[in-house]
Scaffold this motif. Structure first.
Motif, PDB file in Angstrom:
ATOM      1  N   LYS A 127      -2.104 -11.467  -3.902  1.00 58.62           N
ATOM      2  CA  LYS A 127      -1.514 -10.197  -3.501  1.00 58.62           C
ATOM      3  C   LYS A 127      -0.144 -10.042  -4.154  1.00 58.62           C
ATOM      4  O   LYS A 127       0.719 -10.912  -4.016  1.00 58.62           O
ATOM      5  CB  LYS A 127      -1.379 -10.123  -1.973  1.00 58.62           C
ATOM      6  N   LYS A 145       0.090  -3.680  -5.094  1.00 57.73           N
ATOM      7  CA  LYS A 145       0.515  -2.516  -4.320  1.00 57.73           C
ATOM      8  C   LYS A 145       1.936  -2.098  -4.664  1.00 57.73           C
ATOM      9  O   LYS A 145       2.734  -2.896  -5.138  1.00 57.73           O
ATOM     10  CB  LYS A 145       0.438  -2.826  -2.816  1.00 57.73           C
ATOM     11  N   ASP A 146       2.207  -0.819  -4.387  1.00 59.49           N
ATOM     12  CA  ASP A 146       3.551  -0.252  -4.539  1.00 59.49           C
ATOM     13  C   ASP A 146       4.043  -0.428  -5.977  1.00 59.49           C
ATOM     14  O   ASP A 146       4.988  -1.180  -6.241  1.00 59.49           O
ATOM     15  CB  ASP A 146       4.517  -0.909  -3.548  1.00 59.49           C
ATOM     16  N   GLU A 194      -2.098   1.605  -5.421  1.00 58.02           N
ATOM     17  CA  GLU A 194      -2.772   0.311  -5.364  1.00 58.02           C
ATOM     18  C   GLU A 194      -3.742   0.114  -6.528  1.00 58.02           C
ATOM     19  O   GLU A 194      -4.383   1.057  -6.989  1.00 58.02           O
ATOM     20  CB  GLU A 194      -3.541   0.180  -4.038  1.00 58.02           C
ATOM     21  N   GLU A 247       7.169  -9.525  -4.946  1.00 58.92           N
ATOM     22  CA  GLU A 247       6.620 -10.642  -4.172  1.00 58.92           C
ATOM     23  C   GLU A 247       5.152 -10.863  -4.522  1.00 58.92           C
ATOM     24  O   GLU A 247       4.417  -9.922  -4.814  1.00 58.92           O
ATOM     25  CB  GLU A 247       6.754 -10.338  -2.675  1.00 58.92           C
ATOM     26  N   THR A 288       3.145  -7.355  -4.636  1.00 59.74           N
ATOM     27  CA  THR A 288       3.768  -6.189  -3.996  1.00 59.74           C
ATOM     28  C   THR A 288       5.067  -5.828  -4.700  1.00 59.74           C
ATOM     29  O   THR A 288       5.858  -6.708  -5.051  1.00 59.74           O
ATOM     30  CB  THR A 288       4.069  -6.483  -2.514  1.00 59.74           C
ATOM     31  N   ALA A 289       5.276  -4.520  -4.861  1.00 56.03           N
ATOM     32  CA  ALA A 289       6.501  -3.964  -5.431  1.00 56.03           C
ATOM     33  C   ALA A 289       6.666  -4.339  -6.905  1.00 56.03           C
ATOM     34  O   ALA A 289       7.435  -5.232  -7.261  1.00 56.03           O
ATOM     35  CB  ALA A 289       7.729  -4.399  -4.642  1.00 56.03           C
ATOM     36  N   THR A 298      -4.894  -7.853  -5.486  1.00 62.02           N
ATOM     37  CA  THR A 298      -4.443  -6.561  -4.969  1.00 62.02           C
ATOM     38  C   THR A 298      -2.995  -6.349  -5.396  1.00 62.02           C
ATOM     39  O   THR A 298      -2.138  -7.187  -5.121  1.00 62.02           O
ATOM     40  CB  THR A 298      -4.539  -6.499  -3.440  1.00 62.02           C
TER      41      THR A 298
END
Length: 288
Positions: free
Chosen positions: A104, A154-155, A178, A83, A106-107, A152
């Motif tokens: 951002k 993350k994960d 991160e 995402e 993620t994953a 950013t």
């Protein structure tokens, strides 16, 4: 006067229709734009499952960005993003350089593997290098550029194949909690093109692997990856600041990696000894 009013009415209808069509298809247009830009930059098929453009809110959300592996490699993908969320400064949309306060991601799932003396990351980075040297389709002066104040990530999970023979014992997972990038595009001329944004994220993830993987990944693979990155424009030269935090529980992973590294060395020694033994079986061959 009536003719003028008719013309104005027609123009208003055309504007309304145009805006309606834009709202109807803006998501697919944005999705296709990202897919084409990333595919051209990385040299492998890149697809995006969905995109959602919030024009009035100045937001953009995407799901399922998938960067395929180069031909000949076994894992399902080179990189997969779960995402992404973007905030846009609306007052910059009409300007040549669009400012994004944040992006951002993620994953992220990455596979690094070697086969027949080649690695999938080298194929990808060779395409990035060609793009950086102007080898891909040239950009137009009217193309929008972007400055992202903070990215950013993350994960992040990086899966490494340690041996070409495969098997679970030859695989290593490197989790990275991160990565933060700041002022992305600010060090370039008027910002960064969309086609350069995805490669920058790829470079950041691989740079984090190099920074944090010294006690985890075998030196040979790590050195190869570092050498490939060194041939590209560095994040620092683009004005990008970067910090990375390695995943928790890394001590156990490092111990396992050390054992895997020893296994790699033992295989190498075994091959060397076998080659020495063959010299006695081949006529005319003597030991050195």
């Amino acid at each position: 006067m009536k003719t003028l009013l008719k013309i104005v009415a027609v123009l208003v209808v055309l504007v309304v229709v145009g805006v309606t069509v834009l709202f109807m298809y803006i998501d697919s247009i944005a999705r296709k734009g990202i897919e084409v830009a990333a595919t051209n930059a990385l040299g492998v098929q890149t697809t995006l499952r969905s995109a959602d453009v919030g024009i009035m809110a100045g937001t953009f959300d995407m799901q399922g960005l998938n960067v395929a592996n180069p031909a000949g490699f076994q894992t399902a993908h080179f990189l997969n993003l779960g995402e992404g969320n973007v905030q846009v400064s609306l007052n910059t949309l009409s300007q040549q350089t669009v400012e994004l306060p944040y992006l951002k991601l993620t994953a992220i799932d990455v596979n690094l593997e070697k086969k027949d003396g080649k690695s999938n990351y080298n194929v990808i980075l060779d395409n990035v290098k060609k793009n950086e040297s102007g080898g891909s389709s040239p950009s137009s002066p009217s193309d929008k550029k972007f400055v992202v104040r903070e990215i950013t990530i993350k994960d992040i999970k990086v899966h490494v194949d340690l041996l070409p023979i495969g098997g679970d014992a030859a695989k290593l997972d490197v989790p990275i909690d991160e990565i933060k990038l700041t002022n992305v595009g600010s060090g370039t001329d008027g910002g960064m093109l969309m086609k350069d944004l995805v490669p920058t994220i790829v470079k950041a993830v691989l740079a984090a692997v190099v920074q944090k993987g010294g006690d985890i990944i075998p030196k040979e693979l790590l050195g190869d990856l570092e050498g490939s990155l060194a041939q590209l424009k560095s994040l620092e030269s683009l004005g990008v600041g970067m910090t990375a935090e390695l995943g928790k529980g890394i001590e156990g992973i490092a111990k396992g990696a050390g054992e895997a590294g020893k296994a790699v060395e033992q295989v190498g020694e075994g091959v060397k000894k076998a080659a020495e033994g063959l010299k006695d079986l081949i006529p005319g061959k003597k030991k050195d």
